[in-house]
Motif scaffolding. Sequence first.
Motif, PDB file in Angstrom:
ATOM      1  N   ALA A  56      32.080  55.885  63.301  1.00 18.76           N
ATOM      2  CA  ALA A  56      33.445  56.359  63.050  1.00 18.76           C
ATOM      3  C   ALA A  56      34.440  55.208  63.053  1.00 18.76           C
ATOM      4  CB  ALA A  56      33.826  57.403  64.101  1.00 18.76           C
ATOM      5  N   THR A  57      34.250  54.262  63.964  1.00 22.42           N
ATOM      6  CA  THR A  57      35.190  53.133  64.048  1.00 22.42           C
ATOM      7  C   THR A  57      35.083  52.236  62.820  1.00 22.42           C
ATOM      8  OG1 THR A  57      35.000  53.164  66.469  1.00 22.42           O
ATOM      9  CG2 THR A  57      35.919  51.179  65.461  1.00 22.42           C
ATOM     10  N   ILE A  58      33.881  51.948  62.363  1.00 29.44           N
ATOM     11  CA  ILE A  58      33.696  51.109  61.184  1.00 29.44           C
ATOM     12  C   ILE A  58      34.310  51.771  59.958  1.00 29.44           C
ATOM     13  CG2 ILE A  58      31.998  50.083  59.629  1.00 29.44           C
ATOM     14  CD1 ILE A  58      32.274  48.648  62.282  1.00 29.44           C
ATOM     15  N   ALA A  59      34.099  53.088  59.805  1.00 26.74           N
ATOM     16  CA  ALA A  59      34.693  53.802  58.668  1.00 26.74           C
ATOM     17  C   ALA A  59      36.219  53.780  58.739  1.00 26.74           C
ATOM     18  CB  ALA A  59      34.183  55.239  58.644  1.00 26.74           C
ATOM     19  N   ASP A  60      36.785  53.847  59.959  1.00 25.08           N
ATOM     20  CA  ASP A  60      38.243  53.806  60.112  1.00 25.08           C
ATOM     21  C   ASP A  60      38.791  52.412  59.833  1.00 25.08           C
ATOM     22  OD1 ASP A  60      40.824  54.986  61.098  1.00 25.08           O
ATOM     23  OD2 ASP A  60      40.555  53.431  62.630  1.00 25.08           O
ATOM     24  N   LEU A  61      38.062  51.386  60.269  1.00 25.19           N
ATOM     25  CA  LEU A  61      38.534  50.007  60.043  1.00 25.19           C
ATOM     26  C   LEU A  61      38.524  49.630  58.578  1.00 25.19           C
ATOM     27  CD1 LEU A  61      36.784  48.147  63.019  1.00 25.19           C
ATOM     28  CD2 LEU A  61      39.210  48.719  62.799  1.00 25.19           C
ATOM     29  N   LEU A  62      37.614  50.209  57.805  1.00 25.58           N
ATOM     30  CA  LEU A  62      37.569  49.906  56.379  1.00 25.58           C
ATOM     31  C   LEU A  62      38.802  50.423  55.644  1.00 25.58           C
ATOM     32  CD1 LEU A  62      33.798  50.585  55.564  1.00 25.58           C
ATOM     33  CD2 LEU A  62      34.965  48.380  55.588  1.00 25.58           C
ATOM     34  N   ASN A  63      39.464  51.418  56.200  1.00 28.52           N
ATOM     35  CA  ASN A  63      40.675  51.968  55.574  1.00 28.52           C
ATOM     36  C   ASN A  63      41.929  51.201  55.977  1.00 28.52           C
ATOM     37  OD1 ASN A  63      39.162  54.022  54.358  1.00 28.52           O
ATOM     38  ND2 ASN A  63      39.322  55.320  56.206  1.00 28.52           N
ATOM     39  N   ARG A  64      41.797  50.260  56.907  1.00 29.77           N
ATOM     40  CA  ARG A  64      42.953  49.462  57.323  1.00 29.77           C
ATOM     41  C   ARG A  64      43.056  48.202  56.473  1.00 29.77           C
ATOM     42  NH1 ARG A  64      42.619  49.419  63.972  1.00 29.77           N
ATOM     43  NH2 ARG A  64      42.286  51.683  64.255  1.00 29.77           N
ATOM     44  N   ASN A  65      44.195  47.573  56.539  1.00 28.84           N
ATOM     45  CA  ASN A  65      44.434  46.340  55.800  1.00 28.84           C
ATOM     46  C   ASN A  65      44.119  45.150  56.709  1.00 28.84           C
ATOM     47  OD1 ASN A  65      45.170  44.534  53.852  1.00 28.84           O
ATOM     48  ND2 ASN A  65      47.387  44.763  54.195  1.00 28.84           N
TER      49      ASN A  65
ATOM     50  N   THR B  10      20.136  48.317  66.198  1.00 30.12           N
ATOM     51  CA  THR B  10      20.764  47.978  67.479  1.00 30.12           C
ATOM     52  C   THR B  10      21.320  46.563  67.452  1.00 30.12           C
ATOM     53  OG1 THR B  10      19.213  49.453  68.614  1.00 30.12           O
ATOM     54  CG2 THR B  10      20.392  47.848  69.954  1.00 30.12           C
ATOM     55  N   ALA B  11      20.554  45.637  66.852  1.00 33.87           N
ATOM     56  CA  ALA B  11      21.033  44.251  66.754  1.00 33.87           C
ATOM     57  C   ALA B  11      22.290  44.164  65.898  1.00 33.87           C
ATOM     58  CB  ALA B  11      19.928  43.371  66.168  1.00 33.87           C
ATOM     59  N   CYS B  12      22.346  44.930  64.839  1.00 37.86           N
ATOM     60  CA  CYS B  12      23.528  44.934  63.971  1.00 37.86           C
ATOM     61  C   CYS B  12      24.748  45.464  64.715  1.00 37.86           C
ATOM     62  CB  CYS B  12      23.232  45.782  62.731  1.00 37.86           C
ATOM     63  SG  CYS B  12      24.625  45.968  61.589  1.00 37.86           S
ATOM     64  N   ILE B  13      24.548  46.541  65.491  1.00 41.22           N
ATOM     65  CA  ILE B  13      25.663  47.124  66.248  1.00 41.22           C
ATOM     66  C   ILE B  13      26.171  46.153  67.308  1.00 41.22           C
ATOM     67  CG2 ILE B  13      26.268  48.966  67.865  1.00 41.22           C
ATOM     68  CD1 ILE B  13      24.348  50.780  66.343  1.00 41.22           C
ATOM     69  N   ASN B  14      25.255  45.547  68.043  1.00 42.15           N
ATOM     70  CA  ASN B  14      25.663  44.634  69.122  1.00 42.15           C
ATOM     71  C   ASN B  14      26.409  43.420  68.579  1.00 42.15           C
ATOM     72  OD1 ASN B  14      24.475  46.324  70.995  1.00 42.15           O
ATOM     73  ND2 ASN B  14      22.562  45.161  71.094  1.00 42.15           N
ATOM     74  N   GLN B  15      25.900  42.852  67.488  1.00 44.66           N
ATOM     75  CA  GLN B  15      26.572  41.685  66.924  1.00 44.66           C
ATOM     76  C   GLN B  15      27.957  42.038  66.398  1.00 44.66           C
ATOM     77  OE1 GLN B  15      25.375  40.030  63.092  1.00 44.66           O
ATOM     78  NE2 GLN B  15      25.150  38.027  64.077  1.00 44.66           N
ATOM     79  N   THR B  16      28.072  43.169  65.710  1.00 46.84           N
ATOM     80  CA  THR B  16      29.355  43.578  65.146  1.00 46.84           C
ATOM     81  C   THR B  16      30.376  43.865  66.243  1.00 46.84           C
ATOM     82  OG1 THR B  16      28.172  44.548  63.267  1.00 46.84           O
ATOM     83  CG2 THR B  16      30.462  45.192  63.571  1.00 46.84           C
ATOM     84  N   CYS B  17      29.934  44.539  67.310  1.00 45.75           N
ATOM     85  CA  CYS B  17      30.841  44.810  68.427  1.00 45.75           C
ATOM     86  C   CYS B  17      31.338  43.517  69.061  1.00 45.75           C
ATOM     87  CB  CYS B  17      30.143  45.681  69.466  1.00 45.75           C
ATOM     88  SG  CYS B  17      29.863  47.381  68.945  1.00 45.75           S
ATOM     89  N   GLY B  18      30.433  42.532  69.191  1.00 49.26           N
ATOM     90  CA  GLY B  18      30.839  41.254  69.760  1.00 49.26           C
ATOM     91  C   GLY B  18      31.835  40.512  68.881  1.00 49.26           C
TER      92      GLY B  18
ATOM     93  N   GLY C 240      40.185  41.786  69.300  1.00 58.85           N
ATOM     94  CA  GLY C 240      40.821  42.792  70.124  1.00 58.85           C
ATOM     95  C   GLY C 240      40.433  44.211  69.789  1.00 58.85           C
ATOM     96  N   ILE C 241      39.363  44.392  69.029  1.00 60.13           N
ATOM     97  CA  ILE C 241      38.917  45.739  68.651  1.00 60.13           C
ATOM     98  C   ILE C 241      37.732  46.115  69.537  1.00 60.13           C
ATOM     99  CG2 ILE C 241      38.016  47.178  66.787  1.00 60.13           C
ATOM    100  CD1 ILE C 241      39.342  45.249  64.819  1.00 60.13           C
ATOM    101  N   VAL C 242      37.893  47.157  70.335  1.00 57.50           N
ATOM    102  CA  VAL C 242      36.861  47.603  71.262  1.00 57.50           C
ATOM    103  C   VAL C 242      36.249  48.897  70.735  1.00 57.50           C
ATOM    104  CG1 VAL C 242      36.335  48.271  73.637  1.00 57.50           C
ATOM    105  CG2 VAL C 242      38.102  46.542  73.183  1.00 57.50           C
ATOM    106  N   ILE C 243      34.904  48.940  70.694  1.00 54.61           N
ATOM    107  CA  ILE C 243      34.183  50.126  70.219  1.00 54.61           C
ATOM    108  C   ILE C 243      33.401  50.711  71.385  1.00 54.61           C
ATOM    109  CG2 ILE C 243      32.490  50.999  68.577  1.00 54.61           C
ATOM    110  CD1 ILE C 243      33.144  48.717  66.734  1.00 54.61           C
ATOM    111  N   LYS C 244      33.468  52.013  71.543  1.00 57.76           N
ATOM    112  CA  LYS C 244      32.725  52.683  72.600  1.00 57.76           C
ATOM    113  C   LYS C 244      31.220  52.547  72.381  1.00 57.76           C
ATOM    114  CE  LYS C 244      36.298  56.146  73.505  1.00 57.76           C
ATOM    115  NZ  LYS C 244      36.605  57.603  73.558  1.00 57.76           N
ATOM    116  N   LYS C 245      30.465  52.606  73.469  1.00 62.32           N
ATOM    117  CA  LYS C 245      29.020  52.394  73.411  1.00 62.32           C
ATOM    118  C   LYS C 245      28.283  53.674  73.008  1.00 62.32           C
ATOM    119  CE  LYS C 245      28.837  48.665  76.803  1.00 62.32           C
ATOM    120  NZ  LYS C 245      28.241  48.201  78.091  1.00 62.32           N
ATOM    121  N   SER C 246      28.399  54.021  71.752  1.00 63.01           N
ATOM    122  CA  SER C 246      27.622  55.123  71.204  1.00 63.01           C
ATOM    123  C   SER C 246      27.501  54.930  69.704  1.00 63.01           C
ATOM    124  CB  SER C 246      28.265  56.476  71.519  1.00 63.01           C
ATOM    125  OG  SER C 246      29.445  56.660  70.786  1.00 63.01           O
TER     126      SER C 246
END
Length: 344
Positions: A161-170, A135-143, A149-155
């Motif tokens: 899914a968002t972290i896996a998608d961001l890794l494929n971006r440049n 939980t601490a890792c998720i909260n810190q990463t979201c912050g 400007g990247i917003v992640i839903k609270k689940s």
Amino acid sequence: MVEINANFSILAFGSFLELCNSGKQGNKCFSRRLDRAKLLQTLTQLPACNVVMESWSTSHYWGRYCLQAGHQVQLIPAQHVTPFVRGNKNDKNDCMAIYEASLRPNIRFVPVKTEHQQATLALHRYRERLIHNRTACINQTCGLLLEFGIVIKKSLKSFRATIADLLNRNLHGALNLLLRDVYEEMQKLDANIKNVEAQFKQFNEQSQAAQIIQSIPGIGIINASALSATIDKGQAFSNKKELAVWLGITPRQYASGETNKMGGITKRGDRYLRKQLIHGARTVVNHAHKKQDDLNKWINALVERRGKNKAVVATAHRLARLMWILLQRNEPYKAQYTQSEAQS
């Protein structure tokens, strides 16, 4: 040579392994301060007697050792010993307070846990720490991502899914490195949590009490292993009400003269068990409208009359009482229906 009364002798341990013996009349026969090595030797050499200890950090270990040495063991909750401490607080006075508390007729003793039960509860504490770290890792990463400007839903599912998608971006090199480390940390934490939960499943398969508890609605593998490892078959409680009181899910009462007020729940006892039981009860309440047995009809009527949150706590109270009844009967839970509906 100190003479020990084998019929009724009390050995009480304080925080620094203070040892004292009392005879039939309650008079102190001797008092000694021993280290661990000498205490082990003394307990082995003593004749069979009653050993009374305060329930503290290593009391279950000493309780198992005393049982192996042929003694009778009684563990007293710490809050029941405190009122009997006389004079200044020291180890000798604490020992005499433990002895005095053991003579009270209404004292409920704590059963000595086996190594298997303690190991299971240790895994529960470990799992709680893993979930806290995740939980601490998720909260810190979201912050941190919010600054870009990247917003992640609270689940949890959306975060993965968002972290896996961001890794494929440049993205920026440093940010991409951060996300990769977070992704690997999450995978490791998830794997550790799954391994611990697999141990809980294995424990439940070997415990008849856990299987009975798990048959109750709202209680799954995790709750069943924690409750069975803590209360075993409920032998420490004389009735179903005592278990609910011990869990701290009964209303707080203030009564004086003609005044009698009922407040919120007492929140006494084990906080972890109470939290897990209430979470399980919330699941039962959320799905109660889908079923027509007596328990779910009672829950639906309670939700309409008192609201959802109070219904959740009341359901947890009822599940605790039902748990004690089933453990005493040694039978699993079966949904009950009214006679008219059963005939139709």
